[in-house]
Design a protein around this motif. Structure first.
Motif, PDB file in Angstrom:
ATOM      1  N   ARG A 133      35.229  43.237  37.389  1.00  0.00           N
ATOM      2  CA  ARG A 133      36.206  43.185  36.301  1.00  0.00           C
ATOM      3  C   ARG A 133      35.525  42.938  34.955  1.00  0.00           C
ATOM      4  N   ARG A 134      34.594  41.996  34.940  1.00  0.00           N
ATOM      5  CA  ARG A 134      33.863  41.681  33.705  1.00  0.00           C
ATOM      6  C   ARG A 134      33.064  42.903  33.222  1.00  0.00           C
ATOM      7  N   GLN A 178      35.558  45.506  31.824  1.00  0.00           N
ATOM      8  CA  GLN A 178      36.111  45.056  30.538  1.00  0.00           C
ATOM      9  C   GLN A 178      35.090  45.291  29.426  1.00  0.00           C
ATOM     10  N   THR A 179      33.826  45.048  29.729  1.00  0.00           N
ATOM     11  CA  THR A 179      32.758  45.271  28.750  1.00  0.00           C
ATOM     12  C   THR A 179      32.617  46.756  28.431  1.00  0.00           C
ATOM     13  N   ASN A 192      39.661  51.956  32.884  1.00  0.00           N
ATOM     14  CA  ASN A 192      41.043  51.513  33.123  1.00  0.00           C
ATOM     15  C   ASN A 192      41.420  51.630  34.593  1.00  0.00           C
ATOM     16  N   LEU A 251      39.710  48.787  36.402  1.00  0.00           N
ATOM     17  CA  LEU A 251      40.378  47.519  36.124  1.00  0.00           C
ATOM     18  C   LEU A 251      41.703  47.405  36.871  1.00  0.00           C
TER      19      LEU A 251
END
Length: 113
Positions: free
Chosen positions: A52-53, A56-57, A82, A85
């Motif tokens: 997830r991290r 997101q980055t 997207n 995520l």
């Protein structure tokens, strides 16, 4: 030592020897390896959080107007980020799917695809 700490330590020590693209590819490979090696609930939570991290980055970097990549490519990367995520938010995330996406990005960054 947490997996994030290990990744940051490895990233820092390798920075003098490898290109930025190869360093980025290594991050994707490590996230993929973490997703593939889940053995218990704690390692699953950690692997999903790391994925997830990462995504997101990737998302933030591709929304940055100063990003030098062509806009159509950035849009495609944003769509993949997207999707990844959304997958991390599923009740039962598809870990092999997330690992495969990370593998594909690592291969692309390494010039293997």
């Amino acid at each position: 030592m947490s997996s994030t700490s290990r990744v940051l330590k490895a990233y820092g020590s390798a920075s003098a020897l490898r290109s930025q693209r190869e360093q980025d590819a290594e991050i994707f490979r490590r996230v993929s390896a973490g997703l593939r090696s889940v053995s218990d609930e704690m390692s699953k939570v950690r692997a999903i959080a790391d994925a997830r991290r990462l995504w997101q980055t990737v998302l933030a970097a591709n929304h940055d107007p100063l990003n030098p990549l062509p806009a159509p490519l950035r849009a495609q990367i944003i769509a993949v980020a997207n999707t990844a995520l959304r997958t991390t938010d599923d009740a039962q995330p598809n870990l092999p799917f997330l690992a495969e996406i990370a593998d594909n990005f690592a291969a692309g960054l390494s010039g293997q695809r």
